[in-house]
Design a protein around this motif. Structure first.
Motif, PDB file in Angstrom:
ATOM      1  N   ALA A  43      29.899 -40.778  28.261  1.00  0.00           N
ATOM      2  CA  ALA A  43      29.915 -39.349  27.926  1.00  0.00           C
ATOM      3  C   ALA A  43      30.789 -39.090  26.705  1.00  0.00           C
ATOM      4  O   ALA A  43      30.443 -38.270  25.835  1.00  0.00           O
ATOM      5  CB  ALA A  43      30.425 -38.543  29.127  1.00  0.00           C
ATOM      6  N   GLN A  44      31.919 -39.795  26.600  1.00  0.00           N
ATOM      7  CA  GLN A  44      32.758 -39.671  25.412  1.00  0.00           C
ATOM      8  C   GLN A  44      32.004 -40.139  24.166  1.00  0.00           C
ATOM      9  O   GLN A  44      32.148 -39.556  23.086  1.00  0.00           O
ATOM     10  CB  GLN A  44      34.028 -40.509  25.588  1.00  0.00           C
ATOM     11  CG  GLN A  44      34.974 -39.981  26.643  1.00  0.00           C
ATOM     12  CD  GLN A  44      36.216 -40.840  26.733  1.00  0.00           C
ATOM     13  OE1 GLN A  44      36.979 -40.958  25.782  1.00  0.00           O
ATOM     14  NE2 GLN A  44      36.438 -41.464  27.879  1.00  0.00           N
ATOM     15  N   GLY A  45      31.207 -41.197  24.306  1.00  0.00           N
ATOM     16  CA  GLY A  45      30.414 -41.681  23.185  1.00  0.00           C
ATOM     17  C   GLY A  45      29.416 -40.645  22.700  1.00  0.00           C
ATOM     18  O   GLY A  45      29.193 -40.476  21.495  1.00  0.00           O
ATOM     19  N   VAL A  46      28.808 -39.928  23.637  1.00  0.00           N
ATOM     20  CA  VAL A  46      27.872 -38.857  23.277  1.00  0.00           C
ATOM     21  C   VAL A  46      28.608 -37.752  22.521  1.00  0.00           C
ATOM     22  O   VAL A  46      28.119 -37.236  21.505  1.00  0.00           O
ATOM     23  CB  VAL A  46      27.186 -38.288  24.538  1.00  0.00           C
ATOM     24  CG1 VAL A  46      26.353 -37.061  24.190  1.00  0.00           C
ATOM     25  CG2 VAL A  46      26.304 -39.346  25.189  1.00  0.00           C
ATOM     26  N   LEU A  78      11.386 -34.198  21.079  1.00  0.00           N
ATOM     27  CA  LEU A  78      12.371 -35.241  20.810  1.00  0.00           C
ATOM     28  C   LEU A  78      11.831 -36.242  19.796  1.00  0.00           C
ATOM     29  O   LEU A  78      10.697 -36.725  19.922  1.00  0.00           O
ATOM     30  CB  LEU A  78      12.715 -35.956  22.122  1.00  0.00           C
ATOM     31  CG  LEU A  78      13.998 -36.791  22.163  1.00  0.00           C
ATOM     32  CD1 LEU A  78      15.209 -35.909  21.936  1.00  0.00           C
ATOM     33  CD2 LEU A  78      14.105 -37.499  23.510  1.00  0.00           C
ATOM     34  N   ARG A  79      12.642 -36.559  18.785  1.00  0.00           N
ATOM     35  CA  ARG A  79      12.293 -37.634  17.851  1.00  0.00           C
ATOM     36  C   ARG A  79      12.729 -38.951  18.497  1.00  0.00           C
ATOM     37  O   ARG A  79      13.922 -39.245  18.587  1.00  0.00           O
ATOM     38  CB  ARG A  79      12.986 -37.415  16.511  1.00  0.00           C
ATOM     39  CG  ARG A  79      12.564 -36.142  15.781  1.00  0.00           C
ATOM     40  CD  ARG A  79      13.309 -36.002  14.460  1.00  0.00           C
ATOM     41  NE  ARG A  79      14.742 -35.909  14.674  1.00  0.00           N
ATOM     42  CZ  ARG A  79      15.657 -36.157  13.738  1.00  0.00           C
ATOM     43  NH1 ARG A  79      15.278 -36.539  12.523  1.00  0.00           N
ATOM     44  NH2 ARG A  79      16.945 -36.047  14.005  1.00  0.00           N
ATOM     45  N   ILE A  80      11.757 -39.702  18.954  1.00  0.00           N
ATOM     46  CA  ILE A  80      12.028 -40.858  19.806  1.00  0.00           C
ATOM     47  C   ILE A  80      12.875 -41.919  19.105  1.00  0.00           C
ATOM     48  O   ILE A  80      13.889 -42.387  19.653  1.00  0.00           O
ATOM     49  CB  ILE A  80      10.714 -41.494  20.311  1.00  0.00           C
ATOM     50  CG1 ILE A  80       9.925 -40.457  21.132  1.00  0.00           C
ATOM     51  CG2 ILE A  80      11.020 -42.721  21.175  1.00  0.00           C
ATOM     52  CD1 ILE A  80      10.673 -39.954  22.351  1.00  0.00           C
ATOM     53  N   LEU A  81      12.511 -42.311  17.872  1.00  0.00           N
ATOM     54  CA  LEU A  81      13.225 -43.384  17.193  1.00  0.00           C
ATOM     55  C   LEU A  81      14.682 -43.011  16.898  1.00  0.00           C
ATOM     56  O   LEU A  81      15.595 -43.783  17.231  1.00  0.00           O
ATOM     57  CB  LEU A  81      12.501 -43.787  15.897  1.00  0.00           C
ATOM     58  CG  LEU A  81      13.125 -44.962  15.137  1.00  0.00           C
ATOM     59  CD1 LEU A  81      13.213 -46.203  16.027  1.00  0.00           C
ATOM     60  CD2 LEU A  81      12.328 -45.264  13.862  1.00  0.00           C
ATOM     61  N   PRO A  82      14.957 -41.836  16.289  1.00  0.00           N
ATOM     62  CA  PRO A  82      16.371 -41.462  16.091  1.00  0.00           C
ATOM     63  C   PRO A  82      17.147 -41.364  17.406  1.00  0.00           C
ATOM     64  O   PRO A  82      18.333 -41.714  17.460  1.00  0.00           O
ATOM     65  CB  PRO A  82      16.280 -40.095  15.397  1.00  0.00           C
ATOM     66  CG  PRO A  82      14.966 -40.105  14.712  1.00  0.00           C
ATOM     67  CD  PRO A  82      14.061 -40.876  15.623  1.00  0.00           C
ATOM     68  N   ILE A  92      21.209 -38.792  13.730  1.00  0.00           N
ATOM     69  CA  ILE A  92      21.692 -38.623  15.099  1.00  0.00           C
ATOM     70  C   ILE A  92      20.858 -37.573  15.825  1.00  0.00           C
ATOM     71  O   ILE A  92      20.717 -36.437  15.368  1.00  0.00           O
ATOM     72  CB  ILE A  92      23.177 -38.228  15.099  1.00  0.00           C
ATOM     73  CG1 ILE A  92      24.012 -39.348  14.466  1.00  0.00           C
ATOM     74  CG2 ILE A  92      23.659 -37.935  16.519  1.00  0.00           C
ATOM     75  CD1 ILE A  92      25.479 -39.022  14.321  1.00  0.00           C
ATOM     76  N   GLU A  93      20.292 -37.970  16.948  1.00  0.00           N
ATOM     77  CA  GLU A  93      19.442 -37.101  17.762  1.00  0.00           C
ATOM     78  C   GLU A  93      20.036 -36.990  19.156  1.00  0.00           C
ATOM     79  O   GLU A  93      20.098 -37.973  19.906  1.00  0.00           O
ATOM     80  CB  GLU A  93      18.023 -37.687  17.836  1.00  0.00           C
ATOM     81  CG  GLU A  93      17.052 -36.865  18.664  1.00  0.00           C
ATOM     82  CD  GLU A  93      16.490 -35.662  17.927  1.00  0.00           C
ATOM     83  OE1 GLU A  93      15.718 -34.901  18.528  1.00  0.00           O
ATOM     84  OE2 GLU A  93      16.825 -35.488  16.728  1.00  0.00           O
ATOM     85  N   LEU A  94      20.505 -35.801  19.492  1.00  0.00           N
ATOM     86  CA  LEU A  94      21.127 -35.573  20.797  1.00  0.00           C
ATOM     87  C   LEU A  94      20.545 -34.305  21.409  1.00  0.00           C
ATOM     88  O   LEU A  94      20.896 -33.193  21.010  1.00  0.00           O
ATOM     89  CB  LEU A  94      22.649 -35.422  20.646  1.00  0.00           C
ATOM     90  CG  LEU A  94      23.423 -36.678  20.236  1.00  0.00           C
ATOM     91  CD1 LEU A  94      24.857 -36.315  19.879  1.00  0.00           C
ATOM     92  CD2 LEU A  94      23.401 -37.712  21.354  1.00  0.00           C
ATOM     93  N   PRO A  95      19.636 -34.443  22.364  1.00  0.00           N
ATOM     94  CA  PRO A  95      19.050 -33.256  22.995  1.00  0.00           C
ATOM     95  C   PRO A  95      20.084 -32.489  23.802  1.00  0.00           C
ATOM     96  O   PRO A  95      21.048 -33.075  24.322  1.00  0.00           O
ATOM     97  CB  PRO A  95      17.964 -33.846  23.916  1.00  0.00           C
ATOM     98  CG  PRO A  95      18.393 -35.256  24.165  1.00  0.00           C
ATOM     99  CD  PRO A  95      19.107 -35.698  22.922  1.00  0.00           C
TER     100      PRO A  95
END
Length: 358
Positions: free
Chosen positions: A73-76, A193-197, A240-243
Motif C-alpha cells: 500500500a505504501q508503494g501505491v 483502464l490502460r492495461i499495459l501502463p 503511471i496508471e493507478l485506478p
C-alpha cells in the motif's frame, strides 16, 4: 456496576473472532469515509479508515494489518505521489527557483521552530513533535517517523489534525475569494483502464517493495517507488496508471495500520495535548498567510494563488482546492512540490538537530 459492564464489554470485543472485528472495522470505515466525503474533506479515504481503526483499537481490538499488504500500500502511495510530479511542474520550479526555495525554507523554519517549542515544553515526547510539525507530506512523514523511532500514533495525530485544519481554512479562503460552492468532482471508481501502463506500475511497486525491505531503507517502501517513478515517468519510460479503486484500498490499509496502533492511553494523552497542538497549527497557518502576502508583493501573483502555494500541506488537499479555483496551478503545485521534496530530504536531519537542543 457500570465500570464492571464496561470492562466486560471491552473484554468481550477483544475476544471476538477476527472476522467479526474486521467486519466491524469495514462497516465503521465506510461510515466515516461517507461522512467525510459528504462534507468534501480531502484525504477522506485515509482519514475515515484511520478513525475507524482508532475506534476499534480503543475498544481493545486484536486485529492488525499484515506487514506485506501495508508495504505494498505504501508503494501505491509512493507511485501516486510520483504521478503528481510531471515535467511542467518541474519546469515551473526551475524558472523561479530562488522564489520557490526562499518560500519553502520560510515555512520549514517556522514549522520547525514551533515543533521545537512543543518538544521544549514537553507537550509530546522525544522527536515526535518535530516529525508531527513537518509542513506537508503527512502520510510520508508519519511512515518515516516510525523508522526513526518517533511515536507514529502521535505523529499521525499531529499531521492529520494539520491536514484537516489546512483543508478547512484553505477551502474557506477559496470560497470567500471566488464565491459559490466549489465541491470537488465526483470520483469515477472504475474508469477504463490502460492495461499495459497499469501492469508496468504494478511491476514498479512489486520490485521496489521487497527491494526496500532488503536494503532496509527508512520508509523505503514509499520512497523507492516515488523516486524511481518520477525518474521513469519524466524520461518517458513509464506512464503511471493507478485506478481510484486501487488507491482507495491502499489508503484504507495505511489508515488501518496507523489507527490500529492506537490505544485508549494514547488517545487520552493526545486529547490532553490537543489545545497546544491546535494552537501550534493555527499559528503556522497564520505565518503562512503572512508569507502569502509577501509572495503577492514580490511574485505579483494573485492572493488566492499565493495563499494556496504557501499553505502548509497537504499536497493532495491543496491540489483539489486549486483545481476548482481560478489560480496559477503550476505555481501552486510547484511550491507545494518543492516543499514536499525538501521536507522529505531534510526532516530526519532537522529532527535530530533540534532534539539535541531542547
Amino acid at each position: 456496576m457500570p465500570r464492571h459492564l464496561s470492562k466486560l464489554s471491552r473484554h468481550s470485543f477483544s475476544d471476538c473472532h477476527v472476522a467479526i472485528q474486521w467486519t466491524i472495522l469495514l462497516i465503521c470505515s465506510v461510515m466515516f469515509i461517507t461522512f467525510l466525503e459528504i462534507i468534501h474533506l480531502s484525504a477522506a479515504l485515509l482519514l475515515g479508515a484511520m478513525c475507524a481503526a482508532i475506534l476499534v483499537a480503543v475498544m481493545e481490538g486484536s486485529i492488525r494489518v499484515p506487514r506485506w499488504p501495508f508495504m505494498l500500500a505504501q508503494g501505491v502511495v509512493g507511485s501516486m505521489i510520483a504521478r503528481s510530479m510531471p515535467l511542467p511542474i518541474i519546469k515551473e520550479m526551475m524558472q523561479e527557483w530562488p522564489l520557490f526555495i526562499s518560500g519553502v525554507f520560510s515555512v520549514i523554519v517556522a514549522s520547525s521552530f514551533l515543533g521545537w517549542l512543543l518538544v521544549r515544553w514537553r507537550v509530546v515526547p522525544g522527536t515526535t513533535a518535530l516529525w508531527g510539525s513537518s509542513p506537508g507530506a503527512a502520510l510520508t512523514m508519519t511512515l518515516m517517523a516510525e523508522a526513526y523511532g518517533a511515536d507514529v500514533r502521535l505523529v499521525a495525530f499531529m499531521q492529520y489534525l494539520r491536514v484537516v485544519c489546512v483543508a478547512v481554512v484553505a477551502s474557506f479562503v477559496a470560497q470567500i475569494w471566488i464565491g459559490g460552492n466549489h465541491a470537488p468532482p465526483a470520483i469515477v471508481w472504475f474508469p477504463s483502464l490502460r492495461i499495459l501502463p497499469f501492469l508496468e506500475t504494478l511491476m514498479l511497486i512489486g520490485i521496489t517493495t521487497p527491494l526496500a525491505r532488503i536494503l532496509r531503507i527508512p520508509a523505503g517502501a514509499i520512497l523507492l517507488p516515488l523516486g524511481l517513478g518520477v525518474l521513469l515517468q519524466d524520461t518517458g519510460w513509464l506512464s503511471i496508471e493507478l485506478p481510484p479503486w486501487l488507491l482507495a484500498i491502499s489508503y484504507a490499509f495505511v489508515g488501518w495500520s496507523i489507527g490500529l496502533r492506537f490505544s485508549r492511553a494514547i488517545v487520552l494523552y493526545a486529547a490532553r495535548s490537543f489545545p497546544r497542538i491546535l494552537g501550534s497549527i493555527l499559528t503556522l497557518i497564520l505565518l503562512c498567510g503572512g508569507l502569502a502576502m509577501i509572495l503577492v508583493k514580490i511574485a505579483h501573483v494573485d492572493p488566492l494563488t499565493a495563499y494556496l502555494a504557501a499553505s502548509p500541506g497537504g499536497v493532495d488537499s491543496i491540489a483539489i482546492i486549486a483545481a476548482s479555483s481560478p489560480v496559477n496551478m503550476p505555481f501552486v503545485m510547484g511550491m507545494q512540490t518543492v516543499r514536499f521534496i525538501v521536507v522529505l530530504l531534510t526532516a530526519p536531519t532537522i529532527a535530530k538537530f533540534l532534539s539535541q537542543r531542547k
